[in-house]
Design an enzyme around this catalytic site. Sequence first.
Site, PDB file in Angstrom:
ATOM      1  N   SER A 192      -2.174   9.490   2.857  1.00  0.00           N
ATOM      2  CA  SER A 192      -1.297   9.719   1.703  1.00  0.00           C
ATOM      3  C   SER A 192      -1.072  11.196   1.471  1.00  0.00           C
ATOM      4  CB  SER A 192      -1.899   9.148   0.428  1.00  0.00           C
ATOM      5  OG  SER A 192      -2.259   7.840   0.608  1.00  0.00           O
ATOM      6  N   VAL A 244       0.857  -1.193   0.000  1.00  0.00           N
ATOM      7  CA  VAL A 244       0.000   0.000   0.000  1.00  0.00           C
ATOM      8  C   VAL A 244       0.889   1.238   0.000  1.00  0.00           C
ATOM      9  CG1 VAL A 244      -1.948  -1.104   1.101  1.00  0.00           C
ATOM     10  CG2 VAL A 244      -0.220  -0.028   2.516  1.00  0.00           C
ATOM     11  N   CYS A 245       0.288   2.367  -0.293  1.00  0.00           N
ATOM     12  CA  CYS A 245       1.095   3.566  -0.407  1.00  0.00           C
ATOM     13  C   CYS A 245       1.652   3.956   0.952  1.00  0.00           C
ATOM     14  CB  CYS A 245       0.319   4.709  -1.050  1.00  0.00           C
ATOM     15  SG  CYS A 245      -1.284   5.036  -0.346  1.00  0.00           S
ATOM     16  N   PRO A 246       2.824   4.546   1.048  1.00  0.00           N
ATOM     17  CA  PRO A 246       3.574   5.077  -0.104  1.00  0.00           C
ATOM     18  C   PRO A 246       4.623   4.118  -0.681  1.00  0.00           C
ATOM     19  CG  PRO A 246       4.545   5.855   1.929  1.00  0.00           C
ATOM     20  CD  PRO A 246       3.451   4.916   2.314  1.00  0.00           C
TER      21      PRO A 246
END
Lengths: 169, 82, 197
Positions: free
Chosen positions: C54, B12-14
């Site tokens: 994010s 998953v991000c990042p």
Amino acid sequence: MKVNKSSFGIPYWVGAVLLGLLNTALFYVSSKPWGITTAMSFWGGEATKFFGTSPENWRFFAELQLAQAGGFQPLMAGTLLNAGLILGVFFAAFIHNEFRFRWPRHGKQYLAALIGGLLMGYGARLAGGCSVGALVGGTASLSLHGWIFGIFLFPGVWLGLKLAQKYLY
Amino acid sequence: MADYYLDLTGFVCPVPLIRTKEKIKELAFGDILSIKTEHPRAVRNIMDWACHEGYSFDVDDEENGVWRITLRKGQEEYNESQ
Amino acid sequence: MKKNRDILESIIWAFFIVLLAVILSRMEFGLLSVLVFGLGLGYILQRSRFCIASAYSDLVLFKEGKLFRALIIFILISTLGFTLVELSGDGQGFVVAVGGHTILGAILFGCGMVLAGGCAAGTLMRLGEGYILFIPVLVGLIGGSTLGAYHYNYWGTAQSFSKTVFLPDAMGWPLAVGMQICFLIFFWLVVRHLENK
């Protein structure tokens, strides 16, 4: 199938405007901004009843019940909102052929996920809301705690990235 | 000209963009990097980054919720023939 | 062309959600309107790939601020909307005490959301998209927020020592709203500037 580079979902800012409008409408209808973790505290509180505790005597729930008297019940409203959110995401992902079960790569990701969740949950109770409840809801309600929360997320994120880069990534 | 492949499923991000940036350093100009990911936000993250760097790229929808990003390190127009 | 269709779909969906929710709220089973709002928020979150975790980590790690600027827009629109609702008389916003516990909580939360890979809303969203990884995050969130509620017996006392600052009370509505909007625009420009470097 080729994906059009500019059509991968909707732009962030369009999403932001629509989320802001929905958040406002939710506030108008339920007199309470969008929040997520309060309902989770209730779920956990109900679960501890199996161990013979009486969460309704906890100060957190007592204060909340007092503040919400007569209005939307925080447990029911929060649970319905969270359930609706998951269903809405599932619906959006499903009709656009994006739903699939996604398994993590490494076992240690599970541990990091659990620790991250615990830190988030506890931090949310200390600060008075999660990133949505405190940062967006609090700031939009013109409360100073939203600003403070938003600013001090940065050192937290920096610390988290350091930890993650050392042990996780 | 060489082809590289990066499997980013399960991250998953990042992480996807970090791995992509690490990988792209190994590439010479003109090399092609093909990235597989299941993370919708990573696709957009990598697309934004590639646009910013001026790399040409293509995104394919392999199956439900799996994307393949093919990008070429370099500034020139990428005339792919897939 | 297809881009416009996705945007159009989302706008129609959001409009329909608001309409349905407002109608439902006027009826006997008003609580269902909240479920409908959940559907709308979830749909928009998924389509726009919005994620507050994010937004922060991209800015810190990659100096990529597109999502962070969207977050500022989200707060800006909410500020305008909330102000209208509050001034029209209905609803009390979310105002709680601010103090050292806010700072500590924010740092813990920020650290946690990077380790977990998503904030609270992000967790629910990823669950809806089928991520198995976010099941332990949800378990952790429930456990952590329950423990936090339990320890609130202590923290609540700490909070009662710190002040609740509702900006309109401190400086009046026009100044509070005006300053907040200016600050948000200022931060938007700062992020934009950082990005271009």
